[in-house]
Design a protein around this motif. Structure first.
Motif, PDB file in Angstrom:
ATOM      1  N   ALA A  53     -13.193  27.274 -18.883  1.00 48.39           N
ATOM      2  CA  ALA A  53     -13.220  28.647 -19.393  1.00 48.39           C
ATOM      3  C   ALA A  53     -13.882  28.699 -20.767  1.00 48.39           C
ATOM      4  O   ALA A  53     -14.707  29.570 -21.040  1.00 48.39           O
ATOM      5  CB  ALA A  53     -11.798  29.207 -19.465  1.00 48.39           C
TER       6      ALA A  53
ATOM      7  N   SER B 244     -16.040  26.603 -21.986  1.00 45.40           N
ATOM      8  CA  SER B 244     -17.477  26.323 -21.898  1.00 45.40           C
ATOM      9  C   SER B 244     -18.244  27.535 -21.393  1.00 45.40           C
ATOM     10  O   SER B 244     -19.434  27.664 -21.629  1.00 45.40           O
ATOM     11  CB  SER B 244     -17.734  25.114 -20.996  1.00 45.40           C
ATOM     12  OG  SER B 244     -17.749  25.500 -19.647  1.00 45.40           O
ATOM     13  N   LEU B 245     -17.543  28.433 -20.685  1.00 47.51           N
ATOM     14  CA  LEU B 245     -18.211  29.646 -20.200  1.00 47.51           C
ATOM     15  C   LEU B 245     -18.118  30.785 -21.215  1.00 47.51           C
ATOM     16  O   LEU B 245     -18.536  31.903 -20.936  1.00 47.51           O
ATOM     17  CB  LEU B 245     -17.611  30.079 -18.865  1.00 47.51           C
ATOM     18  CG  LEU B 245     -17.977  29.159 -17.691  1.00 47.51           C
ATOM     19  CD1 LEU B 245     -17.039  29.369 -16.529  1.00 47.51           C
ATOM     20  CD2 LEU B 245     -19.421  29.394 -17.265  1.00 47.51           C
ATOM     21  N   GLY B 246     -17.517  30.495 -22.371  1.00 49.24           N
ATOM     22  CA  GLY B 246     -17.528  31.471 -23.452  1.00 49.24           C
ATOM     23  C   GLY B 246     -16.240  32.237 -23.670  1.00 49.24           C
ATOM     24  O   GLY B 246     -16.219  33.204 -24.427  1.00 49.24           O
TER      25      GLY B 246
ATOM     26  N   GLN C 115      -8.648  35.195 -24.223  1.00 50.64           N
ATOM     27  CA  GLN C 115      -9.110  35.229 -22.820  1.00 50.64           C
ATOM     28  C   GLN C 115      -8.655  33.989 -22.068  1.00 50.64           C
ATOM     29  O   GLN C 115      -8.315  34.072 -20.885  1.00 50.64           O
ATOM     30  CB  GLN C 115     -10.638  35.341 -22.780  1.00 50.64           C
ATOM     31  CG  GLN C 115     -11.138  36.726 -23.163  1.00 50.64           C
ATOM     32  CD  GLN C 115     -12.645  36.750 -23.357  1.00 50.64           C
ATOM     33  OE1 GLN C 115     -13.248  35.776 -23.821  1.00 50.64           O
ATOM     34  NE2 GLN C 115     -13.255  37.871 -23.020  1.00 50.64           N
TER      35      GLN C 115
ATOM     36  N   LYS D 274      -6.584  34.716 -18.846  1.00 49.10           N
ATOM     37  CA  LYS D 274      -7.282  34.496 -17.580  1.00 49.10           C
ATOM     38  C   LYS D 274      -7.061  33.113 -17.006  1.00 49.10           C
ATOM     39  O   LYS D 274      -7.397  32.867 -15.853  1.00 49.10           O
ATOM     40  CB  LYS D 274      -8.784  34.744 -17.754  1.00 49.10           C
ATOM     41  CG  LYS D 274      -9.099  36.207 -18.048  1.00 49.10           C
ATOM     42  CD  LYS D 274     -10.577  36.394 -18.366  1.00 49.10           C
ATOM     43  CE  LYS D 274     -10.857  37.730 -19.001  1.00 49.10           C
ATOM     44  NZ  LYS D 274     -10.825  38.848 -18.065  1.00 49.10           N
TER      45      LYS D 274
ATOM     46  N   SER E 262     -23.780  25.288 -20.735  1.00 47.14           N
ATOM     47  CA  SER E 262     -22.620  25.468 -19.869  1.00 47.14           C
ATOM     48  C   SER E 262     -22.491  24.185 -19.047  1.00 47.14           C
ATOM     49  O   SER E 262     -23.429  23.400 -18.971  1.00 47.14           O
ATOM     50  CB  SER E 262     -22.751  26.711 -18.993  1.00 47.14           C
ATOM     51  OG  SER E 262     -23.778  26.545 -18.056  1.00 47.14           O
TER      52      SER E 262
ATOM     53  N   PHE F  66     -17.030  34.720 -13.846  1.00 47.80           N
ATOM     54  CA  PHE F  66     -16.148  34.485 -14.991  1.00 47.80           C
ATOM     55  C   PHE F  66     -16.870  34.525 -16.344  1.00 47.80           C
ATOM     56  O   PHE F  66     -16.474  35.235 -17.268  1.00 47.80           O
ATOM     57  CB  PHE F  66     -15.407  33.158 -14.843  1.00 47.80           C
ATOM     58  CG  PHE F  66     -14.374  32.915 -15.901  1.00 47.80           C
ATOM     59  CD1 PHE F  66     -13.062  33.309 -15.706  1.00 47.80           C
ATOM     60  CD2 PHE F  66     -14.708  32.317 -17.115  1.00 47.80           C
ATOM     61  CE1 PHE F  66     -12.106  33.103 -16.682  1.00 47.80           C
ATOM     62  CE2 PHE F  66     -13.755  32.110 -18.100  1.00 47.80           C
ATOM     63  CZ  PHE F  66     -12.452  32.505 -17.884  1.00 47.80           C
ATOM     64  N   GLY F  67     -17.953  33.745 -16.447  1.00 47.53           N
ATOM     65  CA  GLY F  67     -18.657  33.648 -17.723  1.00 47.53           C
ATOM     66  C   GLY F  67     -19.218  34.991 -18.172  1.00 47.53           C
ATOM     67  O   GLY F  67     -19.248  35.297 -19.359  1.00 47.53           O
TER      68      GLY F  67
ATOM     69  N   GLU G 149     -17.952  37.927 -17.251  1.00 45.49           N
ATOM     70  CA  GLU G 149     -16.789  38.763 -17.533  1.00 45.49           C
ATOM     71  C   GLU G 149     -16.297  38.545 -18.966  1.00 45.49           C
ATOM     72  O   GLU G 149     -16.096  39.509 -19.709  1.00 45.49           O
ATOM     73  CB  GLU G 149     -15.700  38.397 -16.520  1.00 45.49           C
ATOM     74  CG  GLU G 149     -14.433  39.223 -16.583  1.00 45.49           C
ATOM     75  CD  GLU G 149     -13.419  38.705 -15.559  1.00 45.49           C
ATOM     76  OE1 GLU G 149     -13.822  38.398 -14.416  1.00 45.49           O
ATOM     77  OE2 GLU G 149     -12.230  38.602 -15.911  1.00 45.49           O
TER      78      GLU G 149
ATOM     79  N   ARG H  63     -17.917  37.535 -21.386  1.00 43.44           N
ATOM     80  CA  ARG H  63     -18.953  37.963 -22.327  1.00 43.44           C
ATOM     81  C   ARG H  63     -19.122  39.474 -22.345  1.00 43.44           C
ATOM     82  O   ARG H  63     -20.021  39.995 -22.991  1.00 43.44           O
ATOM     83  CB  ARG H  63     -20.290  37.338 -21.939  1.00 43.44           C
ATOM     84  CG  ARG H  63     -20.405  35.939 -22.397  1.00 43.44           C
ATOM     85  CD  ARG H  63     -21.434  35.170 -21.615  1.00 43.44           C
ATOM     86  NE  ARG H  63     -21.162  33.767 -21.845  1.00 43.44           N
ATOM     87  CZ  ARG H  63     -21.431  33.164 -22.984  1.00 43.44           C
ATOM     88  NH1 ARG H  63     -22.044  33.820 -23.943  1.00 43.44           N
ATOM     89  NH2 ARG H  63     -21.100  31.911 -23.161  1.00 43.44           N
TER      90      ARG H  63
ATOM     91  N   ARG I 220     -21.703  29.050 -11.042  1.00 41.71           N
ATOM     92  CA  ARG I 220     -20.957  29.586 -12.182  1.00 41.71           C
ATOM     93  C   ARG I 220     -21.603  29.168 -13.500  1.00 41.71           C
ATOM     94  O   ARG I 220     -21.699  29.964 -14.435  1.00 41.71           O
ATOM     95  CB  ARG I 220     -19.510  29.099 -12.104  1.00 41.71           C
ATOM     96  CG  ARG I 220     -18.616  29.695 -13.164  1.00 41.71           C
ATOM     97  CD  ARG I 220     -17.187  29.220 -13.029  1.00 41.71           C
ATOM     98  NE  ARG I 220     -17.074  27.779 -13.263  1.00 41.71           N
ATOM     99  CZ  ARG I 220     -15.927  27.114 -13.266  1.00 41.71           C
ATOM    100  NH1 ARG I 220     -14.796  27.769 -13.013  1.00 41.71           N
ATOM    101  NH2 ARG I 220     -15.899  25.815 -13.485  1.00 41.71           N
ATOM    102  N   ALA I 221     -22.032  27.895 -13.563  1.00 37.86           N
ATOM    103  CA  ALA I 221     -22.636  27.417 -14.811  1.00 37.86           C
ATOM    104  C   ALA I 221     -23.995  28.080 -15.046  1.00 37.86           C
ATOM    105  O   ALA I 221     -24.368  28.378 -16.180  1.00 37.86           O
ATOM    106  CB  ALA I 221     -22.779  25.900 -14.775  1.00 37.86           C
TER     107      ALA I 221
ATOM    108  N   VAL J 292     -24.473  32.247 -16.464  1.00 44.73           N
ATOM    109  CA  VAL J 292     -24.544  32.701 -17.851  1.00 44.73           C
ATOM    110  C   VAL J 292     -25.917  32.386 -18.465  1.00 44.73           C
ATOM    111  O   VAL J 292     -26.139  32.642 -19.647  1.00 44.73           O
ATOM    112  CB  VAL J 292     -23.424  32.078 -18.716  1.00 44.73           C
ATOM    113  CG1 VAL J 292     -22.077  32.658 -18.324  1.00 44.73           C
ATOM    114  CG2 VAL J 292     -23.398  30.564 -18.602  1.00 44.73           C
TER     115      VAL J 292
END
Ligand SMILES: Nc1ncnc2c1ncn2[C@@H]1O[C@H](COP(=O)(O)OP(=O)(O)O)[C@@H](O)[C@H]1O
Ligand SMILES: [Mg+2]
Lengths: 267, 266
Positions: free
Chosen positions: A169, A171-173, A178, A182, B85, B105-106, B108, B110, B153-154, B157
């Protein structure tokens, strides 16, 4: 006899036949009830000690129709629900605080460890002293009983969140809030729900105990009162109610769990 | 974008999960690692297990603080895109999210609006050949499908640099070789800078422009090897003599390290 071939097929390899097990479980219940009924019919046991299932069912229906049973059920249920909701709510709040904040953990964790092993019913006299003999003391003791399993599971669930998922999570920002919303809370959810199931069992146990010790109505009181007067059939009808309540709460909680945790249904 | 790994060292003073209580023995994971990854370059990092590859990737991803040294990202930085990522070996999918929600997810977190992030996620779901699986949960997918989701997913973003930590090593051999070829096709299209950790020499040689070889723990830089096979690379390369010979040479470098590392593990 020696043989040159060995064959594994559906007739020689046993296991994996789940279908028959369901029937067997029902069968065992039916057999016990039939035996029990027969024993009573043939006078092998006195009905004062163990009334026949049919007699219990008749008494159960009579009490249901007269409104006597519904009154007791309603009273007990009200105590359970309030106590259960209060206890679960507090348990989740405190559990989240302890699980998420090292400071809260240092402050509260020792208190939890110290008070957790106390059999909660032992606190009833103290609670009655504080809150009086009315409804609030019964609600309070149930709340205390429901609090611990929910709180402890919430802590375990929050701390058990997979560090790898938290890394993913981040690493995805995702920011800290959050990550908590989440990831941490979501992964704690099944564990919290397991705590809530334990709390439901605890609530039923405590409502009956409390009503036996200090009440003038409710299922626990009804059972104790019937026992004192040697109204065994009535007593057994009360136990039947508890059985139904227990099953009912399990079913309701299962439904809720399936709605809240749809991702684990596949397994 | 260039990534400059400049004198990275990492020493752990606590065991994972010890939660700050009591100091476990110190582990020196990485010692003075320096190398540069050029824009749009595909660099593989190999080394024996436990030598600090994941730690190094975590440091480049900004997830793990280095004990000393620094990582510098240089050139063409677009502030709305993340620097990096990560694709994880164990997939690290969120079990409570469907495939679509995992890929979203990423975007969302952001703050990309729902309609837009759905469109972007669907684009990567199509790219990774996951159409029809959007509403499945990870538990319902095979390992290969899970890692497709991890990669989607990676990528969703649109990072400057894609970091991959043994992304295929949890998969069976057939799935792995299919995914290698497929991933190469996708990478050729996206032309991202990729840092790819693996312990599989063939995989490193087949995919990468250069291979960074680390020693056993504490991980030190042993060698940086250029991989000169032309692109686009086809599956047939895997059985060519020159390829097998190249892999043998790399194995020669790694063998002694791996042997000692294995004994140390026992
Ligand atoms: N959070 C941590 N705390 C303490 N030691 C760690 C931690 N993460 C990794 N290590 C140790 O650092 C070394 C390198 O680990 P890792 O980077 O996972 O190696 P690799 O990915 O090359 O197998 C190992 O000895 C491991 O036990
Ligand atoms: Mg690793």
């Amino acid at each position: 006899m020696a043989s040159d071939i060995v064959v594994y097929d559906k007739s020689t390899v046993k296991g994996g036949r789940e279908g028959t097990r369901g029937y067997l479980s029902i069968l065992s219940i039916v057999i016990v009830i039939l035996l029990w009924e027969a024993m009573c019919r043939f006078g092998l046991v006195e009905s004062l000690y163990l009334p026949a299932p049919s007699a219990i069912l008749v008494e159960f229906t009579r009490m249901l129709l007269s409104g006597e049973l519904l009154m007791s059920i309603w009273l007990s249920l009200k105590r359970i629900i309030w106590g259960f909701l209060l206890g679960c709510g507090m348990g989740i709040l405190v559990g989240l605080a302890v699980g998420l904040s090292p400071v809260m953990e240092a402050l509260i964790d020792p208190l939890l460890s110290l008070t957790y092993p106390i059999p909660k019913i032992a606190l009833l006299p103290l609670i009655i002293l504080w809150l009086g003999i009315g409804e609030s003391s019964k609600v309070a003791i149930i709340a205390v009983g429901a609090f611990y399993p929910v709180c402890i599971n919430t802590i375990a669930g929050v701390k058990g969140a997979d560090p790898l998922l938290i890394s993913a999570a981040r690493s995805l920002g995702a920011n800290r809030l959050q990550v908590i919303q989440k990831v941490v809370l979501m992964s704690a959810l099944p564990v919290i729900l397991a705590g809530i199931r334990l709390a439901a069992g605890m609530s039923l146990l405590l409502v009956v105990s409390a009503e036996m010790v200090a009440a003038t109505a409710g299922i626990g009181y009804l059972i104790l009162y019937a026992g004192d007067l040697m109204l065994t059939t009535k007593l057994m009808a009360g136990i039947l109610v508890l059985c139904v309540l227990g099953l009912g709460s399990t079913l309701v909680l299962q439904r809720i769990e399936r709605a809240l945790v749809p991702w684990s249904r596949g397994r | 974008m260039r990534v400059i790994v400049d004198g990275i060292s990492k020493t752990f003073t606590r065991r994972p999960g010890a939660n700050g209580r009591g100091n476990a023995p110190v582990v020196e994971a990485l010692r003075d690692i320096s190398f540069t990854v050029d824009d749009r370059e595909f660099v593989a990092i190999i080394g024996p297990s436990g030598c600090g590859k994941s730690t190094l990737l975590g440091i480049i991803a900004g997830l793990v603080p280095p004990s000393s040294g620094r990582v510098i990202f240089e050139g063409g930085i677009d502030a709305v895109r993340p620097l990096t990522s990560v694709v994880f070996q164990e997939f690290a999918l969120f079990p409570w999210r469907t495939v679509l929600k995992n890929v979203e997810f990423g975007l969302e977190v952001r703050g990309v609006p729902p309609g837009e992030r759905r469109d972007i996620a669907m684009e990567y779901i199509r790219l990774m050949d996951l159409l029809g699986f959007e509403e499945k949960y990870p538990a319902e997918l095979s390992g290969g499908m899970k890692q497709r989701v991890g990669i989607a997913r990676a990528l969703s973003v649109n990072p400057h640099v894609l970091l991959m930590d043994e992304p295929l090593s949890a998969l069976d051999a057939q799935t792995r070789s299919i995914m290698q070829v497929e991933f190469l096709r996708i990478w050729e299209k996206t032309e991202k800078t990729v840092i790819y950790v693996t312990h599989n020499i063939q995989e490193a040689a087949f995919l990468a422009d250069r291979i960074v070889v680390l020693s056993r723990r504490p991980g030190r830089l042993r060698e940086i090897i250029d991989v000169d096979f032309g692109r686009p690379r086809e599956e047939g390369l895997l059985s060519e003599d020159s390829f097998l010979k190249f892999c043998d040479e790399v194995w020669g470098l790694l063998r002694d390290e791996a042997r000692v590392a294995m004994k140390e593990e026992i």
